[in-house]
Design an enzyme around this catalytic site. Sequence first.
Site, PDB file in Angstrom:
ATOM      1  N   HIS A   1      -4.793  -0.361   6.014  1.00  0.00           N
ATOM      2  CA  HIS A   1      -4.234   0.346   7.014  1.00  0.00           C
ATOM      3  C   HIS A   1      -5.103   0.273   8.271  1.00  0.00           C
ATOM      4  CE1 HIS A   1      -6.760   3.127   5.160  1.00  0.00           C
ATOM      5  NE2 HIS A   1      -6.203   3.441   4.255  1.00  0.00           N
TER       6      HIS A   1
ATOM      7  N   HIS B   1     -10.508   1.312   1.795  1.00  0.00           N
ATOM      8  CA  HIS B   1     -10.307   2.407   3.040  1.00  0.00           C
ATOM      9  C   HIS B   1     -11.637   2.342   3.931  1.00  0.00           C
ATOM     10  CE1 HIS B   1      -8.493   6.477   4.651  1.00  0.00           C
ATOM     11  NE2 HIS B   1      -9.983   6.185   5.082  1.00  0.00           N
TER      12      HIS B   1
ATOM     13  N   LYS C   1      -9.209   0.171  -5.908  1.00  0.00           N
ATOM     14  CA  LYS C   1      -9.326   0.618  -4.662  1.00  0.00           C
ATOM     15  C   LYS C   1     -10.765   1.445  -4.243  1.00  0.00           C
ATOM     16  CE  LYS C   1      -7.689   2.337  -0.486  1.00  0.00           C
ATOM     17  NZ  LYS C   1      -6.538   3.051  -0.205  1.00  0.00           N
TER      18      LYS C   1
ATOM     19  N   HIS D   1       0.904  -1.359   0.112  1.00  0.00           N
ATOM     20  CA  HIS D   1      -0.117  -0.195  -0.115  1.00  0.00           C
ATOM     21  C   HIS D   1       1.048   1.219   0.104  1.00  0.00           C
ATOM     22  CE1 HIS D   1      -3.808   2.019   1.355  1.00  0.00           C
ATOM     23  NE2 HIS D   1      -2.919   3.233   1.280  1.00  0.00           N
TER      24      HIS D   1
ATOM     25  N   HIS E   1       1.439   5.404  -1.658  1.00  0.00           N
ATOM     26  CA  HIS E   1       1.009   6.510  -2.325  1.00  0.00           C
ATOM     27  C   HIS E   1       2.601   7.214  -2.916  1.00  0.00           C
ATOM     28  CE1 HIS E   1      -2.939   6.704  -0.806  1.00  0.00           C
ATOM     29  NE2 HIS E   1      -2.587   6.053   0.276  1.00  0.00           N
TER      30      HIS E   1
ATOM     31  N   ASP F   1       1.592   2.872   3.557  1.00  0.00           N
ATOM     32  CA  ASP F   1       0.572   3.834   3.254  1.00  0.00           C
ATOM     33  C   ASP F   1       1.434   5.183   3.341  1.00  0.00           C
ATOM     34  OD1 ASP F   1      -1.730   5.061   2.616  1.00  0.00           O
ATOM     35  OD2 ASP F   1      -2.519   5.321   4.789  1.00  0.00           O
TER      36      ASP F   1
HETATM   37  O1  DOR Z   1      -3.568   9.794   5.651  1.00  0.00           O
HETATM   38  C1  DOR Z   1      -3.883   9.410   4.484  1.00  0.00           C
HETATM   39  N1  DOR Z   1      -3.267   9.968   3.479  1.00  0.00           N
HETATM   40  N2  DOR Z   1      -4.964   8.510   4.200  1.00  0.00           N
HETATM   41  C2  DOR Z   1      -5.370   7.985   2.972  1.00  0.00           C
HETATM   42  O2  DOR Z   1      -6.152   7.379   3.081  1.00  0.00           O
HETATM   43  C3  DOR Z   1      -4.706   8.804   1.782  1.00  0.00           C
HETATM   44  C4  DOR Z   1      -3.576   9.168   2.164  1.00  0.00           C
HETATM   45  C5  DOR Z   1      -3.042  10.396   1.175  1.00  0.00           C
HETATM   46  O3  DOR Z   1      -3.238   9.905  -0.068  1.00  0.00           O
HETATM   47  O4  DOR Z   1      -2.707  11.381   1.438  1.00  0.00           O
HETATM   48 ZN    ZN Z   2      -3.423   5.025   1.559  1.00  0.00          ZN
END
Ligand code: DOR
Ligand code: ZN
Length: 347
Positions: free
Chosen positions: A172, A134, A97, A12, A14, A245
Amino acid sequence: MKLTITQPDDWHLHVRDGEFMSAVLPFTAARFARAVIMPNLQPPVTSVAAALSYRERVIAAADAAGFTPLMTLYLTPSTSVETIEQAAACPHIIGVKWYPAGATTHSDQGVSDISDCLHVVEAMSELSLPLLIHGEVTDPEVDIFDRESRFVTSTLEPLLQRVPELRVVLEHITTADSAQFVQDAGPNVAATITPQHLQLNRTAMFQGGLRPHHYCLPVLKREYHRRRLVEVATSGDPKFFLGTDSAPHLRKDKESACGCAGVFSAHAGIELYAEVFDNAGALDRLEGFASLHGAAFYGLDRNSGTLTLERRAWQVPDVYRVGADELVPFRAGTKIAWRVHTSEGEH
Ligand code: DOR
Ligand code: ZN
């Protein structure tokens, strides 16, 4: 002390896009063989074509031979069964997702009520394409600390009753309730756990003042929940696996009157877990959690390479640079007890 494990994967992650991606992705590619790339760009990644083009940009930014991005699609109210069929047939796409609309960063185009997408979810179940969730309700009346547990009872349980074979990764997880739900569910249900939810409880957001860099969603919970997460992560149960995450936001967007949610942890994406497993006396189970359980759930081969970790402390920088801007990493300015061992002895 050194520990060699099968090279891990981040289930997971980003990485954003453009210059931001070029600044953060090399941290992941230096540690992990594969990573599941979240689709919450602006605009979101909603088609196979968009995912494949994003994949090309990820590979270019990784700056490391042999790093494999595993792409995801972003579920919207207009996602079609045809798109699901294309995604299931595409070897580079690993799942879809689901962001409940309004739950978190760039989730406004998500799906509020999953019952509206039942035909799509049923197609995913038939095609064995996992739904990555999520798991928070978005009702503003529900206290933010209760949104995940409420989601499990009000939404996830009924969904799995209607589509019992659906493969689900509850992403998460932050509560004992979610951990229990996943443990009790069938083998088609698994969960990822982040380093911050294993290392911190909600008091960390208020330690001596307001700490925006500890704010993520789902938000940190009580110590009781953190302990339970450490228990399940280190238990050897294959339903739980590593998903950082890591969610970078520029310092100016975090240190703001309305700061963004997300903790950047890719700079220490395996080291932080090594600390947790070491403190729990469970280093022998790190490899399962970090390198084996996720691949088994997704039906992928184990990585053939290895990664060696060393218990030798290093200091996390206060900031990393992103062009002219700054990014504050998790544990900024503190020492992390474990590092990735390289022949030069650097991390
Ligand atoms: O804290 C987070 N940031 N939770 C999420 O679900 C998305 C993520 C983000 O993309 O910044
Ligand atoms: Zn995430």
